[in-house]
Structure formats: C-alpha cells, structure tokens
Design a protein around this motif. Structure first.
Motif, PDB file in Angstrom:
ATOM      1  N   LYS A  99      22.684  16.683  22.970  1.00 11.50           N
ATOM      2  CA  LYS A  99      22.834  16.411  21.542  1.00 11.50           C
ATOM      3  C   LYS A  99      23.315  14.982  21.337  1.00 11.50           C
ATOM      4  O   LYS A  99      22.809  14.253  20.475  1.00 11.50           O
ATOM      5  N   ASN A 135      26.750  27.037  20.032  1.00 13.80           N
ATOM      6  CA  ASN A 135      27.332  28.060  19.160  1.00 13.80           C
ATOM      7  C   ASN A 135      27.334  29.457  19.778  1.00 13.80           C
ATOM      8  O   ASN A 135      28.102  30.321  19.365  1.00 13.80           O
ATOM      9  N   THR A 141      23.837  16.738  12.158  1.00 18.88           N
ATOM     10  CA  THR A 141      23.662  18.154  12.457  1.00 18.88           C
ATOM     11  C   THR A 141      22.398  18.645  11.776  1.00 18.88           C
ATOM     12  O   THR A 141      21.821  17.937  10.939  1.00 18.88           O
ATOM     13  N   GLU A 177      22.573  22.795  19.482  1.00 18.64           N
ATOM     14  CA  GLU A 177      23.549  23.462  18.605  1.00 18.64           C
ATOM     15  C   GLU A 177      23.502  24.977  18.783  1.00 18.64           C
ATOM     16  O   GLU A 177      24.553  25.648  18.802  1.00 18.64           O
TER      17      GLU A 177
END
Length: 432
Positions: A139, A115, A156, A111
């Motif tokens: 992921k 990002n 998440t 993540e």
C-alpha cells in the motif's frame, strides 16, 4: 489446491473492486479467502504478483517516457501523445490512467488484507506479522508512486467511490506512516518461513521497508530519517520480483517483445552528464541505429534486468539506498559524508544486482551544488527505469516542460476520466 482456488478468487475480487454495484457470485469464496489463514496468504501472493506485473509496467514505463528515459516506438496514439507530453496527454490516456487504476487496485486489496488479518484468523504471530507488513509495504509503495505522478490523490479507497483527495505531501506522509508501522511489526516479530514460502521467497521485508523509508523520507525532506533508514538496509540483501512464461517481465513485454518503447540514447541524458567509461551503460543498453516514433529521438535496445521474459526485477537497488543517503547528507550540509556515500556508488564493482559503475572517485568541488549535480547524474543511470526519474527531475529542479533541453515533458499527469466521472472530489487537472 486450496491455495490455487484462493488465488483465483483474488482476481475476481480485483475486478469487482472497481465496480462495486455489480452482484458478485463469488462472494462466499471471497469471504472464505478473507477469513482464513490460507486464504489471506494466497491473497497476499496474488496482490504481489499483480503489483509486479500490471502495476509495475505503468509506474516504470509511463514516467520513463515523460522523463526522457524511453521513447515511443509505435503508432498507437496514446503512446505518441505520452512521448509528446504537455497538453497532448489527455485524461483518457491509457498509460497515465493506468498508473491510477492499477495502483488503486493494489491499495484496495492491501486494505482488505490488513482489515481481515486478525489474531483470530491468523493465530501464528510470525505469519500474521508477515501478512500485515507485506500489505502495508505494498500500500505504501503504491501511494508513493501515485504521489510521484499526481499532484493530489486519495490515501484510501471507499466503496462509495467518493474518497477525499489530499495533496502529495500528505500522500507521501501516509506512505511513511504505513512503512513505519510495518517496521515496528517486523522488529517485534520477524515473519515466519511459512509466510515467505507461500508469498515470496525472494522478498526480504525488513530491508524492503527500510529502503523505501529512505526513499520517501528523502522526498519529504526528512533528511536525518532518510539517512537512518538507509543505514539500516543491508546492502548485500536483495529482494526480487520474479517472472515466468505466464507472468512475464512487464518491461521486457513492452520494450523488447512488443517493441512499443525503446530506451533513448545515453539514457536520455546530455553527453556531459555521462562518463563514457561507466560500465552501467553496457549493463542497461545495447547500441541500435534507429529513432523514436513521435519525436524522432535516437533510441537503443534494452538490456539489464529487462532483457528476457523471465528476468527478475529488483524491488529496490542498493545503489538507490546509497544515493538516497548521499543526497540527504548533501542537502543537510554533510558534504564529506555525501561524497563518501556517492563514491560508494561511483566505485562499486560488486553490486548484488549487477549494476556497477566501476568509475573513479568524485573529484569535483566539495560544494552542495556540485555534489548534488553528480548525485543526480548517477541517479539517472543507476536508477534507470525504476520509476524515479520524473520525481528526481522535479526535486533537482531540472529544466521542465517547454524549456530548452527539458528533462521532462510534463510535471504531473491529468486525473483519469474514470475517476472524475465517479468521484465528485476529483480536483482540477494540474498545469502542464
């Protein structure tokens, strides 16, 4: 030198991800790593390395013991309890909780990479695609293995520690969504050679993505999508996790070097499920006259791509792709197609990973039930120690915990104490 510094920084980030309230003296280094092209490439390589060693050891060994592929060969209580299964597996069992903690470390770092991989930081579209698709894949793979081990899980991570849980159907759906996003990126702009050179020259992202899409669409019951994804995989292309003296093959480490686990006799199958002429037997197993520690089951020695410290492990097997297709076809009522795909595995002699049954073609009844039975038996051998047996055992409705000739000692694992202590959304543990 910068690449090595960033890689070291990634491991500091890995530790800090679990303890968000501890001041981090490496914050400036982390910011630099997440805000530079070279840093993101190094973090991607570090994530892949951690997954292929620490995470993979848990997602193969733990369900391997539960689904009777392996037996404990040690007096460690956690290991013996895992082999016994059922209520003997407690919330602090290091092997089951290790699936959770190690995969969420991968998810958290994936993540972070996703990002921060922007056009401003990585102007080169081909390298940017590689970084993003690589993180999306890991992921998705991590979520998929979580869904195979736990009834519910967050999709998440949150710094506050209170991520909501969703049921495993939604976890698998999220894995499919991430892989579909990666597929679109890769179709638009193939990764650059620079990306592969720095992150993993033994990886083929487009085929990895399609192979895992075939896996998770099959688990989700999306049979035509599973067939389509399987058809998109080049069966001559193989991706590998590679190891060296400092980062050894994790299954070799636990099942050969430390000898904590040993493969059960005949892959843990009934002899009626196994053809004695199957060449996969000698590929994976070496005869040994001894028994497991807890249940006193006969065990053997391990071979194949777990036989040495530096032996590479395939990211996926061409045989799984064919068997995914065969099962999807059978469950969709395409019996002739299912038998053709099944025979491609049974008669295979030129598999690039060396997993060859070299059997004759299927001659049983052309019925869904009979064909699925042979598909399951072939999955049990072809996919030995890939982390898939527990999921397969449930999906094919094999005898569960407490049954005669049970194929698994537990359906899903209890949630780790560490998660329950920190996340108020943690549900009740599942029944055995």
């Amino acid at each position: 030198m910068k690449f090595r510094i960033y890689l070291t920084a990634w491991f500091f980030m890995l530790v800090s991800a679990c303890e968000m309230d501890i001041p981090n003296p490496n914050a400036a280094t982390e910011d630099e790593a997440l805000n530079s092209r070279q840093g993101l490439l190094a973090l991607s390589a570090g994530m892949r390395q951690y997954y292929s060693t620490d995470a993979l050891s848990r997602v193969i060994i733990t369900p391997g013991v539960t689904s009777r592929e392996l037996g404990a060969f040690t007096t460690f209580v956690n290991y013996l309890n895992l082999e016994e299964g059922g209520d003997a597996i407690e919330n602090d069992n290091s092997l089951t909780s290790g699936i959770w903690s190690r995969l969420y470390r991968v998810i958290s770092n994936a993540e972070q990479i996703i990002n921060n991989t922007t056009e401003e930081v990585v102007p080169d579209a081909a390298t940017r695609t590689g970084i993003l698709a690589h993180a999306l894949f890991f992921k998705a793979a991590s979520l998929g293995y979580l869904a195979q081990s736990f009834e519910q899980a967050p999709i998440t991570t949150l710094a506050t520690g209170d991520a909501p849980f969703v049921n495993r159907t939604e976890v698998i759906a999220e894995a499919i969504r991430l892989l579909t996003e990666a597929r679109a990126l890769l179709s638009s702009t193939p990764p650059s050679d620079s990306f592969y050179d720095q992150v993993g020259t033994t990886l083929d992202l487009p085929n990895m993505v399609e192979a895992y899409l075939s896996r998770y669409h099959l688990i989700a019951g999306n049979y035509q999508e599973a067939i389509n994804a399987a058809n998109a995989v080049s069966l001559s292309s193989v991706s590998y996790f590679v190891y060296d003296a400092e980062n050894p093959n994790p299954i070799w480490e636990l099942a050969v070097n430390s000898n904590d686990f040993r493969p059960l006799d005949n892959f843990g199958l009934d002899m009626l499920q196994l053809d004695a002429s199957d060449e996969r037997i000698n590929f994976f197993l070496v005869s040994a006259d001894t028994t497991s520690a807890a249940l006193q089951l006969p065990v053997e020695d391990l071979a194949g791509y777990f036989s040495a410290r530096t032996t590479s492990i395939p990211v996926y097997l061409p045989g799984e792709v064919l068997l995914n297709k065969a099962e999807a076809q059978a469950r969709a009522g395409e019996i002739n197609g299912a038998i053709e795909s099944l025979n491609a595995v049974r008669t295979k002699t030129d598999d690039p990973t060396g997993v060859n049954a070299a059997l004759t073609s299927y001659t049983g009844p052309a019925t869904v039930e009979a064909v699925l039975e042979d598909i399951y038996n072939n999955r049990a051998v072809e996919l030995f120690l890939t982390g898939m047996r527990l999921e397969d055992s449930r999906r094919f409705s094999r005898p569960g915990p407490g049954s005669n000739s049970m194929s698994r000692t537990r359906n899903f694992y209890p949630y780790p104490d560490t998660e329950r202590s920190n996340n108020p959304n943690t549900p009740d543990d599942p029944a055995v």
